[in-house]
Design a protein around this motif. Sequence first.
Motif, PDB file in Angstrom:
ATOM      1  N   SER A  31      -2.421   0.829  -4.377  1.00 50.21           N
ATOM      2  CA  SER A  31      -1.961  -0.470  -3.882  1.00 50.21           C
ATOM      3  C   SER A  31      -1.534  -1.348  -5.041  1.00 50.21           C
ATOM      4  O   SER A  31      -1.870  -1.079  -6.204  1.00 50.21           O
ATOM      5  N   LYS A  74     -11.651   4.116  -5.543  1.00 44.24           N
ATOM      6  CA  LYS A  74     -12.853   4.375  -4.735  1.00 44.24           C
ATOM      7  C   LYS A  74     -13.892   5.148  -5.533  1.00 44.24           C
ATOM      8  O   LYS A  74     -15.075   5.124  -5.196  1.00 44.24           O
ATOM      9  N   LEU A 129       0.852  -1.192   0.000  1.00 52.14           N
ATOM     10  CA  LEU A 129       0.000   0.000   0.000  1.00 52.14           C
ATOM     11  C   LEU A 129       0.884   1.236   0.000  1.00 52.14           C
ATOM     12  O   LEU A 129       1.812   1.341   0.812  1.00 52.14           O
ATOM     13  N   SER A 165       0.521  -5.277   3.784  1.00 54.52           N
ATOM     14  CA  SER A 165      -0.740  -5.623   4.434  1.00 54.52           C
ATOM     15  C   SER A 165      -1.247  -6.974   3.948  1.00 54.52           C
ATOM     16  O   SER A 165      -0.938  -7.409   2.837  1.00 54.52           O
ATOM     17  N   ASP A 201      -6.143  -5.801   0.915  1.00 49.97           N
ATOM     18  CA  ASP A 201      -6.018  -4.689  -0.015  1.00 49.97           C
ATOM     19  C   ASP A 201      -6.863  -3.509   0.463  1.00 49.97           C
ATOM     20  O   ASP A 201      -7.841  -3.676   1.206  1.00 49.97           O
ATOM     21  N   GLN A 202      -6.468  -2.326   0.049  1.00 46.23           N
ATOM     22  CA  GLN A 202      -7.251  -1.128   0.288  1.00 46.23           C
ATOM     23  C   GLN A 202      -7.376  -0.387  -1.043  1.00 46.23           C
ATOM     24  O   GLN A 202      -6.356  -0.076  -1.667  1.00 46.23           O
TER      25      GLN A 202
END
Length: 501
Positions: free
Chosen positions: A319, A381, A309, A371, A374-375
């Motif tokens: 990411s 978004k 990330l 991480s 995932d983000q």
Amino acid sequence: MSNPESNLQNGKQNKNAPAQHFWWRLLRAWIAAVLLSVIGYAALVWAGLAYPPIALFGVLTQALGVPAVFQFLHKLLGLGQDAKLLAFSGVAVLWLGGLSLLGAVSVPWAAAGMLALLCIVGLGSLGWWLPLLYGLVFWALLEGVNRLLTFGPGGERLQGVTTPTDTARRLTTLGLAAGGAVVAGGGLSALLKQGSADTTAAAPVPGQPLPFGVTPVEQFYYVSKNLEAFDPRLSAEKWSLTVSGLVQTPKTYRLADLKQFAPVTSERTLSCISNPVGGPLISNGIWGGFRLTDLLRDVGIQKEARFVLWKAADGYTESLPLGEALDPENLLITQLNGEALNAKHGFPLRVLIPGRYGMKQPRWITNITLSAEDQPGYWVKRDWSKAARVELMSRIDQPPEIDPVVKAGRQTFIRGVAFFSQPITKVEVSTDGEKTWREAELVRPRSIYAWTPWQLAWTPEAGQYTLAVRAYSGDTVQKKADKDALPEGATGYHRFEVKVS
């Protein structure tokens, strides 16, 4: 005995006084709002504190950033920052106008409390303590301006004769309000003025001409989620890169610490996902930096890690799956064309990933986190492409699409570039509206990640011609169907009319 005429006059004054009272309160609140904005901007520049108008701008662009809206704005306002300028102008009106109205209809402590609450609830990125600080400062400014400029012992006199002191204060209020308008207008105007193979390349020599096909830094395309004036301006002395999460040894690197990693120089083309067919949002440069894998090896990777990330100084996030991040061709960049990155292009550190659009390669990197989950990135978004893989493209640069000048009976060249994540193997050009095609001569690039220049000799007779170009990469053929750039990247042939005389 009372004078009936005097009583009648006093009655008219009493009737009009509440409205007059409101407008004087609004002017005083406007002065306090401008002062608060100037103080906040100074805190942003000198102390790096978050600035509520920028957070409000982010909320607004959350709506403008969805593909359907963004495509409409691109068509309406073009490819530059006009859409962002329009959005920030709206933010300035909402911010200053809202503060002024809030200060006019409420007592100072209530207006300050409402400001803090609205910032906490509506602009969650600010946290809680900064809105409280803004509220306290706004309270103090409202109290100070009111005490300085209130007319008469209890506010504007609702009855009686205006004193010379009241007149002076009215003139002062009008002068400061006008001055505030000038400051706000001038400040806004200033802001508005401000998108594994061998890839090694020789670093450009300062002062020497750049190799053919390399875009000078001053001509390199620029796109940002921010208004340019609010792009990060990072200090080499204060900047640091924190690598944390599922790593064996979390570390923080200063700029000088990055010199421990083996330097890499690579010529690569970078393209914006917003670039339309034939558009200018694509450039080619010689990049200098080091491999991401070397950095990850230095901190160690825990077995639970699945994603890398990125986070930038302006809050931008992206990411990459760890398996893809371990490709040795992924670079962390500190230089462009032999010089340190400038502020526009990500000083002091940015990401460079082959075969992806620019949205996948953030600038101004300050944090890398490994991480297990995932983000979604900033634009993901907003329903933009998650993979952001480049489409096979080609473009005609000569003759130019706008105001081309071609003389009949003289040999000229049709020239342009083609680009993909794999080598370009063929480019074809049509001069008769795609009825027939001729193969162009390719100028072999120095790197498989750089665009491929091409040219075709042409000696036209007088008349009207429709030029078009298409590219090939092995078995992959450039898509003919016209598709908008967003959210996956534009497709279609670059074509336009040329009059030869």
